[in-house]
Scaffold this active site. Structure first.
Site, PDB file in Angstrom:
ATOM      1  CG  ASP A  10     -24.095  64.637  51.872  1.00 23.62           C
ATOM      2  OD1 ASP A  10     -23.146  64.551  52.435  1.00 23.62           O
ATOM      3  OD2 ASP A  10     -24.491  63.695  51.293  1.00 23.62           O
ATOM      4  CE  LYS A  44     -28.909  71.489  50.728  1.00 25.22           C
ATOM      5  NZ  LYS A  44     -29.602  72.663  51.631  1.00 25.22           N
ATOM      6  CB  ALA A 114     -28.554  59.278  47.889  1.00 28.26           C
ATOM      7  CG  ASP A 169     -30.583  68.031  54.306  1.00 27.40           C
ATOM      8  OD1 ASP A 169     -30.674  66.887  53.821  1.00 27.40           O
ATOM      9  OD2 ASP A 169     -30.105  69.007  54.017  1.00 27.40           O
TER      10      ASP A 169
HETATM   11  C1  UVW Z   1     -24.356  62.139  46.724  1.00 26.22           C
HETATM   12  O1  UVW Z   1     -23.890  63.153  46.606  1.00 26.22           O
HETATM   13  C2  UVW Z   1     -25.703  61.939  47.203  1.00 26.22           C
HETATM   14  O2  UVW Z   1     -23.525  61.031  46.209  1.00 26.22           O
HETATM   15  P1  UVW Z   1     -21.904  60.977  46.102  1.00 26.22           P
HETATM   16  O3  UVW Z   1     -21.407  61.573  47.358  1.00 26.22           O
HETATM   17  O4  UVW Z   1     -22.017  59.289  45.888  1.00 26.22           O
HETATM   18  O5  UVW Z   1     -21.503  61.607  44.897  1.00 26.22           O
END
Ligand code: UVW
Length: 214
Positions: A10, A44, A114, A169
């Site tokens: 992301d 983030k 994550a 990021d």
């Molecule tokens: C994060 O946004 C890091 O987790 P998820 O996409 O699993 O909600």
């Protein structure tokens, strides 16, 4: 020299922060408060349940564990619905070219995220095949800034941490890379990503020669 590159998803491969923001904001509004873009910045690199806790604390809202689970699931359904609008053109500028360059030079690649949605998002933008390993929210037990996510990636690729570069990021992600003993390349602003070894605005003017020069 660098033998493996590990990427956050992301904000590095694709800009999904906008969709997280829409989905969390809708939940907040449903609970009677608003969520600003600035507040969304705090989410983030943070897991879904930790993000939920932060959003609820911003609104001063307390929910039962059952209701938290229900809200998190509903947010994710909405988030994925928004993500499904993406196409391969939504990969951030230059990132596909950089990954091609790494492949051509036999440098291993991994994803360190994550997110529990990493695989489905990579499939959506047709980039799953670029990664030799995926370490995501379904595998890790400790989130960033813990180094676990990137150490797992290095172990999967059989590359010592000192020969890995991480592209991140988020402040928590840079901390995670440094704690793992890796080279940390920040994507964004140097005034924010102060612990990074170098900060670049994106991949547009970045390639292997620039990486080897750090
Ligand atoms: C994060 O946004 C890091 O987790 P998820 O996409 O699993 O909600």
């Amino acid at each position: 020299s660098i033998q493996a590159c590990l990427f956050d998803l992301d904000g590095v491969i694709v800009d999904t922060a906008q969709f997280h923001y829409i989905a969390w904001r809708e939940m907040a509004q449903d609970l009677g408060f608003d969520l600003t873009r600035e507040e969304n910045e705090r989410l983030k690199g943070i897991s879904r349940m930790e993000s939920l806790e932060i959003v609820l604390s911003i609104g001063g809202v307390e929910l039962s564990e059952e209701e938290k689970a229900r809200r998190a699931a509903a947010k994710n359904t909405r988030y994925l619905e928004l993500c499904m609008q993406m196409t391969p053109d939504d990969a951030l500028p230059g990132v596909r070219r950089f990954l091609d360059e790494l492949k051509a030079n036999n440098i291993s690649t991994g994803l360190g995220s994550a997110s529990k949605n990493a695989q489905v998002i990579l499939e959506r933008i047709d980039m799953l095949h670029y990664f030799d390993t995926i370490v995501d929210g379904n595998r890790i037990t400790k989130g960033k800034p813990d180094p676990q996510v990137f150490l797992m990636g290095a172990a999967d690729l059989n590359v010592p941490p000192a020969q890995c570069a991480v592209f991140e990021d988020a402040v928590a992600g840079i901390e995670s890379a440094k704690a793992a003993g890796m080279l940390a390349v920040g994507i964004g602003e140097a005034s924010v990503l102060t612990q990074a070894d170098i900060v670049i605005p994106g991949f547009e003017n970045f390639g292997l020669p620039q990486l080897e020069n750090i």
